[in-house]
Design an enzyme around this catalytic site. Sequence first.
Site, PDB file in Angstrom:
ATOM      1  N   GLU A   1       0.828  -1.199   0.000  1.00  0.00           N
ATOM      2  CA  GLU A   1       0.000   0.000   0.000  1.00  0.00           C
ATOM      3  C   GLU A   1       0.868   1.256   0.000  1.00  0.00           C
ATOM      4  OE1 GLU A   1      -3.359  -2.098   2.799  1.00  0.00           O
ATOM      5  OE2 GLU A   1      -2.211  -0.420   3.563  1.00  0.00           O
TER       6      GLU A   1
ATOM      7  N   CYS B   1       3.109   8.204   2.185  1.00  0.00           N
ATOM      8  CA  CYS B   1       3.454   7.182   3.170  1.00  0.00           C
ATOM      9  C   CYS B   1       3.806   5.913   2.406  1.00  0.00           C
ATOM     10  CB  CYS B   1       2.247   6.982   4.096  1.00  0.00           C
ATOM     11  SG  CYS B   1       2.506   5.699   5.314  1.00  0.00           S
TER      12      CYS B   1
ATOM     13  N   CYS C   1       4.881  -7.791   7.600  1.00  0.00           N
ATOM     14  CA  CYS C   1       5.835  -7.398   8.644  1.00  0.00           C
ATOM     15  C   CYS C   1       5.943  -8.528   9.651  1.00  0.00           C
ATOM     16  CB  CYS C   1       5.365  -6.121   9.345  1.00  0.00           C
ATOM     17  SG  CYS C   1       6.506  -5.546  10.625  1.00  0.00           S
TER      18      CYS C   1
ATOM     19  N   CYS D   1       2.913  -6.597  15.842  1.00  0.00           N
ATOM     20  CA  CYS D   1       2.245  -5.700  16.793  1.00  0.00           C
ATOM     21  C   CYS D   1       0.748  -6.029  16.771  1.00  0.00           C
ATOM     22  CB  CYS D   1       2.482  -4.241  16.428  1.00  0.00           C
ATOM     23  SG  CYS D   1       4.234  -3.812  16.399  1.00  0.00           S
TER      24      CYS D   1
ATOM     25  N   CYS E   1      -1.927  -3.952  14.675  1.00  0.00           N
ATOM     26  CA  CYS E   1      -1.573  -3.530  13.315  1.00  0.00           C
ATOM     27  C   CYS E   1      -1.997  -4.565  12.275  1.00  0.00           C
ATOM     28  CB  CYS E   1      -0.065  -3.296  13.260  1.00  0.00           C
ATOM     29  SG  CYS E   1       0.556  -3.010  11.594  1.00  0.00           S
TER      30      CYS E   1
ATOM     31  N   CYS F   1      -2.116   1.091   8.289  1.00  0.00           N
ATOM     32  CA  CYS F   1      -1.343   0.313   7.333  1.00  0.00           C
ATOM     33  C   CYS F   1      -1.834  -1.129   7.269  1.00  0.00           C
ATOM     34  CB  CYS F   1       0.139   0.393   7.648  1.00  0.00           C
ATOM     35  SG  CYS F   1       0.618  -0.415   9.159  1.00  0.00           S
TER      36      CYS F   1
HETATM   37  N1  SAH Z   1       6.999  -0.574  11.263  1.00  0.00           N
HETATM   38  C1  SAH Z   1       7.152   0.812  11.476  1.00  0.00           C
HETATM   39  C2  SAH Z   1       6.524   1.680  10.404  1.00  0.00           C
HETATM   40  C3  SAH Z   1       5.214   1.206   9.855  1.00  0.00           C
HETATM   41  S1  SAH Z   1       3.852   1.241  10.977  1.00  0.00           S
HETATM   42  C4  SAH Z   1       6.607   1.197  12.837  1.00  0.00           C
HETATM   43  O1  SAH Z   1       5.980   0.357  13.483  1.00  0.00           O
HETATM   44  O2  SAH Z   1       6.846   2.325  13.249  1.00  0.00           O
HETATM   45  C5  SAH Z   1       3.472   2.984  10.983  1.00  0.00           C
HETATM   46  C6  SAH Z   1       2.737   3.468  12.203  1.00  0.00           C
HETATM   47  O3  SAH Z   1       1.374   3.009  12.175  1.00  0.00           O
HETATM   48  C7  SAH Z   1       3.325   2.968  13.510  1.00  0.00           C
HETATM   49  O4  SAH Z   1       3.459   4.027  14.423  1.00  0.00           O
HETATM   50  C8  SAH Z   1       2.290   1.969  13.956  1.00  0.00           C
HETATM   51  O5  SAH Z   1       2.352   1.758  15.323  1.00  0.00           O
HETATM   52  C9  SAH Z   1       1.012   2.613  13.470  1.00  0.00           C
HETATM   53  N2  SAH Z   1      -0.146   1.727  13.447  1.00  0.00           N
HETATM   54  C10 SAH Z   1      -0.178   0.428  13.167  1.00  0.00           C
HETATM   55  N3  SAH Z   1      -1.441  -0.058  13.287  1.00  0.00           N
HETATM   56  C11 SAH Z   1      -2.219   0.974  13.643  1.00  0.00           C
HETATM   57  C12 SAH Z   1      -3.606   1.101  13.925  1.00  0.00           C
HETATM   58  N4  SAH Z   1      -4.431   0.066  13.856  1.00  0.00           N
HETATM   59  N5  SAH Z   1      -4.076   2.320  14.272  1.00  0.00           N
HETATM   60  C13 SAH Z   1      -3.221   3.378  14.346  1.00  0.00           C
HETATM   61  N6  SAH Z   1      -1.915   3.328  14.077  1.00  0.00           N
HETATM   62  C14 SAH Z   1      -1.402   2.119  13.743  1.00  0.00           C
HETATM   63 FE1  SF4 Z   2       5.188  -3.993  11.704  1.00  0.00          FE
HETATM   64 FE2  SF4 Z   2       2.817  -2.894  12.010  1.00  0.00          FE
HETATM   65 FE3  SF4 Z   2       4.389  -3.245  14.122  1.00  0.00          FE
HETATM   66 FE4  SF4 Z   2       5.020  -1.366  12.277  1.00  0.00          FE
HETATM   67  S1  SF4 Z   2       3.227  -1.407  13.606  1.00  0.00           S
HETATM   68  S2  SF4 Z   2       6.372  -2.909  13.218  1.00  0.00           S
HETATM   69  S3  SF4 Z   2       4.278  -2.410  10.437  1.00  0.00           S
HETATM   70  S4  SF4 Z   2       3.513  -4.874  12.870  1.00  0.00           S
END
Ligand code: SAH
Ligand code: SF4
Length: 347
Positions: A94, A107, A114, A118, A121, A338
């Site tokens: 994306e 972005c 990934c 997390c 996410c 994302c």
């Molecule tokens: N992997 C890197 C960059 C990609 S994620 C990282 O984790 O920083 C980009 C941002 O989106 C991160 O701050 C992540 O915590 C946030 N993010 C992921 N899932 C989300 C969600 N469901 N709602 C809001 N922010 C989210």
């Molecule tokens: Fe990976 Fe999503 Fe965690 Fe960023 S927030 S490190 S993209 S799992």
Amino acid sequence: MRGNVNLYDLDLSELETLVTSWDQPRYRAAQIWTWLYRRLATDIEQMTSLPKALRELLAEKTVLHVPRVLARQESLDGETRKDLLEMADGEQVEVVLMRYIDRRSACLSTQVGCAMGCAFCATGQMGFIRNLTSGEICAQALHLERELRNQGQHLNNIVLMGMGEPLLNYEHTLAAIQRLNHPEGFQMGQRRITVSTVGIAPGIRRLAEEGLQVNLAVSLHAATDALRSELMPVNRKYPLDSLFSAIRAYLTATNRRVTFEWVLIEGVNDTETQAHALAARLEGLLAHVNFIPLNPTEGFTGRPSSAERIQAFTAILERRHIAHTVRLRRGLDIGAGCGQLRRRAAA
Ligand code: SAH
Ligand code: SF4
């Protein structure tokens, strides 16, 4: 064509090596570079300032992988647009365009999926598929720039905050930054580029030594090891002490303010305890916190914090003089968190 080098994967010096290996003058590489990064060509055939023989050589020995748009979603307010792009091998990532009054921000994704898992996410929920190449990262920015140019606009910022963890695809991410920043190419200023990391401590230390002017954003989301490990498994490998020691090394080396991202989840990380723990971690650091209400995803039961809770939480940081901003999550109606478009398209 499969197996031929993707022109977007080459630095200018590598392009020079390539054309000179064909007994072509070195300056041809600079011309190709201009076609790729300034004129935004989508096809070797368009590079009309090159002799036909060279274009034929390029077409025979290289390939220009311009990603195809598989799906597109636009927010109701028209300010956020998300494209699902197909790579040469069929994998999908994306890219999001965010329009503000006076600027446009891209972005970009750095990996397909990934491995960090997390909990909140959508990309983490899908698992890791592969790294993107530097060319695949650059091509996402070129795709948006091309479309903006048709409207007389251009990109002002790039954030590596799409799918994937940039510091676990370090070489390609760094090469993409350098290519997008190149003075004879795309010319995106380093200060207009932000790398967002889940907190890969050795990657942060390494980035600190590159002598770059890019911005670093750290996704923190919790300020106690117990909660952070629950939300973000990476915290077991790089707990808060080791993460903050890397961040301090980064600050010492670069003297550039670090941004912390904190996705507010009702009743989970918007508590008084977390607010005080966060303030304690950040006191005295050159830092700024962005609070973002959670974007709900299918695989996570958490809910975004209410306005009242956000107010109570940030009031504590206010009292403790921690610089912060509460951001509106943009593109909520299109699942611009994302990984969400890819999941939907796959469903
Ligand atoms: N992997 C890197 C960059 C990609 S994620 C990282 O984790 O920083 C980009 C941002 O989106 C991160 O701050 C992540 O915590 C946030 N993010 C992921 N899932 C989300 C969600 N469901 N709602 C809001 N922010 C989210
Ligand atoms: Fe990976 Fe999503 Fe965690 Fe960023 S927030 S490190 S993209 S799992």
